[in-house]
Design a protein around this motif. Structure first.
Motif, mmCIF file in Angstrom:
data_model
loop_
_atom_site.group_PDB
_atom_site.id
_atom_site.type_symbol
_atom_site.label_atom_id
_atom_site.label_comp_id
_atom_site.label_asym_id
_atom_site.label_seq_id
_atom_site.Cartn_x
_atom_site.Cartn_y
_atom_site.Cartn_z
ATOM 1 N N VAL A 249 30.183 28.106 41.261
ATOM 2 C CA VAL A 249 31.245 28.980 41.773
ATOM 3 C C VAL A 249 31.922 28.305 42.957
ATOM 4 N N GLN A 250 33.214 28.239 42.893
ATOM 5 C CA GLN A 250 33.946 27.564 43.959
ATOM 6 C C GLN A 250 35.056 28.488 44.449
ATOM 7 N N LEU A 251 35.039 28.772 45.723
ATOM 8 C CA LEU A 251 36.061 29.656 46.277
ATOM 9 C C LEU A 251 37.329 28.843 46.508
ATOM 10 N N VAL A 252 38.440 29.286 45.932
ATOM 11 C CA VAL A 252 39.666 28.509 46.137
ATOM 12 C C VAL A 252 40.624 29.152 47.133
ATOM 13 N N ASP A 253 40.632 30.463 47.225
ATOM 14 C CA ASP A 253 41.482 31.135 48.205
ATOM 15 C C ASP A 253 40.867 32.497 48.494
ATOM 16 N N LYS A 254 41.602 33.333 49.150
ATOM 17 C CA LYS A 254 41.035 34.621 49.568
ATOM 18 C C LYS A 254 40.758 35.553 48.398
ATOM 19 N N ILE A 255 41.463 35.350 47.297
ATOM 20 C CA ILE A 255 41.347 36.347 46.235
ATOM 21 C C ILE A 255 40.667 35.845 44.969
ATOM 22 N N SER A 256 40.385 34.539 44.894
ATOM 23 C CA SER A 256 39.879 34.032 43.609
ATOM 24 C C SER A 256 38.770 33.014 43.791
ATOM 25 N N GLU A 257 38.112 32.717 42.682
ATOM 26 C CA GLU A 257 37.146 31.620 42.658
ATOM 27 C C GLU A 257 37.188 30.968 41.288
ATOM 28 N N ILE A 258 36.621 29.756 41.207
ATOM 29 C CA ILE A 258 36.598 29.053 39.921
ATOM 30 C C ILE A 258 35.242 29.304 39.264
ATOM 31 N N ARG A 259 35.287 29.867 38.077
ATOM 32 C CA ARG A 259 34.053 30.082 37.323
ATOM 33 C C ARG A 259 34.205 29.415 35.969
ATOM 34 N N ASN A 260 33.295 28.536 35.645
ATOM 35 C CA ASN A 260 33.333 27.808 34.366
ATOM 36 C C ASN A 260 34.716 27.200 34.132
ATOM 37 N N GLY A 261 35.266 26.635 35.158
ATOM 38 C CA GLY A 261 36.560 25.978 35.016
ATOM 39 C C GLY A 261 37.761 26.908 35.014
ATOM 40 N N LYS A 262 37.522 28.201 35.107
ATOM 41 C CA LYS A 262 38.648 29.144 35.096
ATOM 42 C C LYS A 262 38.851 29.737 36.482
ATOM 43 N N ARG A 263 40.108 29.955 36.847
ATOM 44 C CA ARG A 263 40.366 30.650 38.111
ATOM 45 C C ARG A 263 40.300 32.152 37.847
ATOM 46 N N VAL A 264 39.324 32.767 38.486
ATOM 47 C CA VAL A 264 39.075 34.191 38.277
ATOM 48 C C VAL A 264 39.425 34.938 39.564
ATOM 49 N N ILE A 265 40.187 36.037 39.435
ATOM 50 C CA ILE A 265 40.541 36.819 40.624
ATOM 51 C C ILE A 265 39.363 37.730 40.964
ATOM 52 N N VAL A 266 38.823 37.554 42.137
ATOM 53 C CA VAL A 266 37.700 38.418 42.538
ATOM 54 C C VAL A 266 38.185 39.608 43.364
ATOM 55 N N LYS A 267 39.357 39.449 43.974
ATOM 56 C CA LYS A 267 39.896 40.598 44.697
ATOM 57 C C LYS A 267 40.884 41.323 43.784
ATOM 58 N N LYS A 268 40.308 42.157 42.942
ATOM 59 C CA LYS A 268 41.154 42.892 42.001
ATOM 60 C C LYS A 268 41.766 44.095 42.697
ATOM 61 N N PRO A 269 43.025 44.375 42.422
ATOM 62 C CA PRO A 269 43.619 45.563 43.043
ATOM 63 C C PRO A 269 43.082 46.830 42.390
ATOM 64 N N GLU A 270 43.134 47.881 43.139
ATOM 65 C CA GLU A 270 42.801 49.198 42.594
ATOM 66 C C GLU A 270 43.988 49.674 41.743
ATOM 67 N N LEU A 271 43.700 50.204 40.568
ATOM 68 C CA LEU A 271 44.742 50.833 39.759
ATOM 69 C C LEU A 271 44.639 52.347 39.991
ATOM 70 N N LEU A 272 45.668 52.894 40.596
ATOM 71 C CA LEU A 272 45.635 54.285 41.064
ATOM 72 C C LEU A 272 46.581 55.128 40.214
ATOM 73 N N ALA A 273 46.031 56.157 39.592
ATOM 74 C CA ALA A 273 46.816 56.934 38.627
ATOM 75 C C ALA A 273 46.979 58.379 39.072
ATOM 76 N N PRO A 274 48.050 59.005 38.614
ATOM 77 C CA PRO A 274 48.252 60.425 38.940
ATOM 78 C C PRO A 274 47.427 61.294 37.995
ATOM 79 N N ALA A 275 46.981 62.431 38.498
ATOM 80 C CA ALA A 275 46.246 63.357 37.638
ATOM 81 C C ALA A 275 46.686 64.770 37.993
ATOM 82 N N GLY A 276 47.524 65.338 37.156
ATOM 83 C CA GLY A 276 48.075 66.663 37.425
ATOM 84 C C GLY A 276 47.097 67.790 37.185
#
Lengths: 308, 426
Positions: free
Chosen positions: B2-29
């Motif tokens: 695991v290699q940290l490349v920036d504040k939001i991602s790291e390299i896993r198995n050669g892929k850049r993976v976003i570790v700081k995923k945003p929250e998906l916020l939905a309305p509920a009436g």
């Protein structure tokens, strides 16, 4: 009984002296780069000049910095505030907390008045901004007389209300008039020019709402002018600190004449309430006679119930 | 490795993976929409209680329903926020403390607030509630964000008037969670700075009474020297101030790279079909980008999926700068979405391949229907047979909420939704 301040909006520097003679105690001025919906543009030199004239006559000058600021302007707030502090303006009117941050940092001695126009609706929030440094809260225009009196009773800051003039109902960041013309494929000068103004006609209510665009966006104004020159006694008795006459879209002559009438009304309320009772209807009649075509008078929300 | 490349991602198995995923916020009436939003992939939902919320027309939650919603959401590790973003009048002060304590006791994660009265009262009486500054404050610059951070708020919801560059700068300059609207209807005015409803209909827009006067038609005139000059001719459309809806789906990757903490979908008044569709599409895009950002490719089918529930044209709002007329609607009646919600799956029998569906809109034998849901790939089929609960043959599902059965060859699951093409849509 304390005498409430009569606060007016000159359209240019030449209005200041006649308005002082007419009985104004204080002035709101500024430029649209920082302030919203002003009766006229006052650049720095004008402001300095206005402060000198006003102070010579023991009157006050408040400068409007009540725009909603985007990043591009927030770093210049400091130097503007420093300038205003140096020339000793009597207060700065703010709505955006960015101004509070800048004042704390760069002009800690400047007096602050909180005004967003629509958000000053309860006494707690007025006092909150008081604890953050504001000495005065300007109330929303959409409040009843009872709500205003209850706020004043509980307020730890000065309370300012609009007693006369147009009020703003809507501010969009978008250039809505320009967009409309562009959609129609028309070229049109939509910025405020010397003569005339644009209005939106609402056929269902048969109302005409003045509308204009400036660098703060598109503003839609009330169909009528608020006028409570005949309803001031209770507000004076309650100790409301400042009564504002907004002169946006009005001629200097109109603002001066209205100022004289309110001066008289306020002085009667303070010194001779019986005489005020006698004369208040005549005062109102005089204003009715002066109203421009298309501008009716009403009492805003002072006696109107709102639901939600 | 695991290699940290920036504040939001790291390299896993050669892929850049976003570790700081945003929250998906939905309305509920309501509670049903809450459950659907959570099952379809929302990390958090926002709901309105009986008071202090800005949608007096929505069927707002009772405290009991809030509790049920919170415990349902918890099973999916989702959070519940409650909108308490009115601009209060004096008369709203009594009862506020109890209301906020009730929300805290119900297990709500946070409240969305605009009025300092409610901001401070919550801190005092319900300190367990996160406080998120509502867009009603029209927060448009980083110094104001700094102010609210110093006031102790956990999060700020930015004004819908902020551009991509402004959003980015605010996030960079201030260490506070930033939430932005990514999808849904927009006010044409700065929120909190519009009282058209108050003046035109005596309904307080800042306490939930907004009657959308901005979307009415007006006529534009110039008043000059005693004359009223019309600025339109007979063939012109009326003056209107209706904004196209916001749709930032394409910019999800950019917003993730900015480190935006929460992506908000507007619409507590919207249908279950709308909520399910929009949430699942944003979920897919966020997940796809975060799993392998370097090889992410935007698929147009995602936008087509959104169109199935859209009843207004969409655009980018302020994201790319000051909106022009292209971002507004003039004289256009509400368009029909390309698809109608037809039913909700209650059960599926793998052996008989019979689905049990609760009807939500008329459909009949011969109709093409599409199933979708969080655990299946969308598929379309023709309804070949139809039975009621007692097994009687039907030609059509005519009654709202009627329970019907029919054969579906591919497996579906409870809470999958069924839609059909809207024949009237253009």
């Amino acid at each position: 009984m304390p005498v409430p301040e009569l606060l007016v909006t000159p359209t240019n520097i030449n209005d200041i002296l006649p308005l002082i003679e007419a009985g104004a105690d204080a002035f709101v001025i500024g430029e649209m780069r920082y302030g919203l919906r002003l009766a006229g543009e006052f650049n720095k030199a004008d402001i300095k000049n206005a402060v000198e004239i006003a102070h010579n006559h023991k009157r006050k000058v408040y400068v409007a910095m009540n725009a909603i600021f985007h990043n591009e302007k927030v770093e210049e707030l400091d130097s503007y505030l420093q300038f205003l502090q140096e020339i000793a303006v009597d207060a700065v009117i703010f709505g955006d907390p960015a101004v509070l941050m800048a004042a704390k940092q760069s002009a800690p001695n400047i007096r602050l008045h909180w005004s967003t126009e629509t958000l000053g609706t309860n006494w707690y929030t007025c006092n909150y901004w008081g604890r953050k440094g504001a000495k005065r809260a300007v109330l929303a225009r959409e409040l009843s007389m009872d709500e205003i009196l209850e706020i004043k009773e509980n307020a730890e800051v000065e309370i300012e209300i609009l007693v006369h003039g147009m009020s703003c109902m809507f501010q969009s960041k978008r250039p809505l008039i320009d967009n409309y013309f562009q959609f129609q494929g028309k070229q049109m000068e939509v910025r405020q020019s010397g003569q005339g103004y644009l209005f939106l006609y609402d056929p269902e209510r048969d109302n005409k709402y003045p509308v204009f665009e400036d660098e703060n966006g598109t503003h839609i104004m009330s169909a009528n002018d608020i006028c409570i020159i005949d309803e001031l006694q209770e507000l004076v008795d309650a100790g409301i600190d400042s009564f504002k006459i907004d002169g946006i879209f009005q001629s200097p002559q109109y603002i001066i004449e209205v100022t004289k009438l309110y001066r008289k009304a306020i002085d009667l309320c303070v010194h001779d309430s019986n005489q005020y009772e006698e004369e208040k209807d005549q005062l109102l009649e005089k204003i009715i006679a002066m109203q421009p075509q298309n501008r009716g008078l009403d009492t805003g929300f002072f006696f109107k119930e709102t639901v939600y | 490795m695991v290699q940290l490349v920036d504040k939001i991602s790291e390299i896993r198995n050669g892929k850049r993976v976003i570790v700081k995923k945003p929250e998906l916020l939905a309305p509920a009436g309501n509670l049903e929409k809450l459950k659907i939003a959570v099952m379809y992939g929302a990390d958090a939902v926002f709901i309105g209680g009986q008071e202090y919320s800005l949608r007096s027309n929505a069927d707002n939650f009772t405290l009991e329903e809030i509790k049920e919603g919170v415990s349902f959401a918890k099973k999916y590790n989702a959070k519940v926020y409650v909108t308490t973003n009115i601009i209060a009048h004096n008369e709203n002060i009594p009862g506020l403390e109890n209301y906020l304590r009730g929300l805290e006791d119900a297990g709500v994660s946070g409240i969305i607030v605009a009025d300092p009265l409610i901001i401070e009262t919550a801190k005092k009486v319900a300190p367990g509630l996160e406080r998120h500054l509502s867009t009603q404050q029209s927060l448009s610059n980083w110094r104001a964000a700094q102010y609210w951070k110093e006031e102790g708020l956990e999060r700020v919801v930015l004004a819908r008037e902020t551009t991509a560059a402004e959003i980015k700068e605010i996030k960079e300059k201030v260490d506070i969670e930033v939430e932005i609207f990514v999808h849904g209807a927009l006010c044409i005015a700065y929120s909190g700075r519009c009282v058209l409803s108050n003046h035109m209909t005596a309904r307080d827009s800042n306490r939930g009474g907004c009657c959308q006067s901005c979307r009415w038609n007006y006529e534009l005139y110039r008043q000059e020297a005693g004359q009223e000059i019309p600025l339109f001719s007979d063939n012109d459309v009326p003056f209107a101030m209706s904004s196209k809806d916001l749709n930032l789906l394409k910019y999800v990757p950019q917003l993730i790279e900015m480190g935006i903490d929460s992506f908000k979908i507007e619409g507590r008044m919207k249908s279950i079909h709308y909520v399910a569709t929009v949430v699942s599409v944003y979920r897919k895009v966020i997940d796809a980008y975060c799993a392998d950002s370097d090889h992410f490719e935007f698929k147009d089918e995602w936008l087509q999926e959104l169109a199935k529930c859209a009843n207004r044209d969409t655009d980018y709002g302020f994201y790319k700068g000051l909106p022009g007329y292209q971002q507004q609607l003039f004289n256009e009646s509400r368009q029909k979405p390309s698809h109608d919600f037809a039913g909700m799956v209650l059960d599926y029998d793998e052996e008989t391949k019979m689905v049990t569906v609760q009807q939500r809109n008329f459909f009949k034998i011969g109709d093409q229907v599409e199933f979708f849901g969080p655990n299946i790939d969308n598929f379309t089929m023709t309804v070949k047979n139809l039975y009621d609960e007692e097994g009687n043959m039907l030609d059509a599902a005519r009654h709202p909420l009627q329970i019907v059965r029919f054969q579906v060859d591919q497996p579906v699951h409870r809470y999958n939704l069924m839609r059909k093409e809207n024949v009237h849509a253009v």
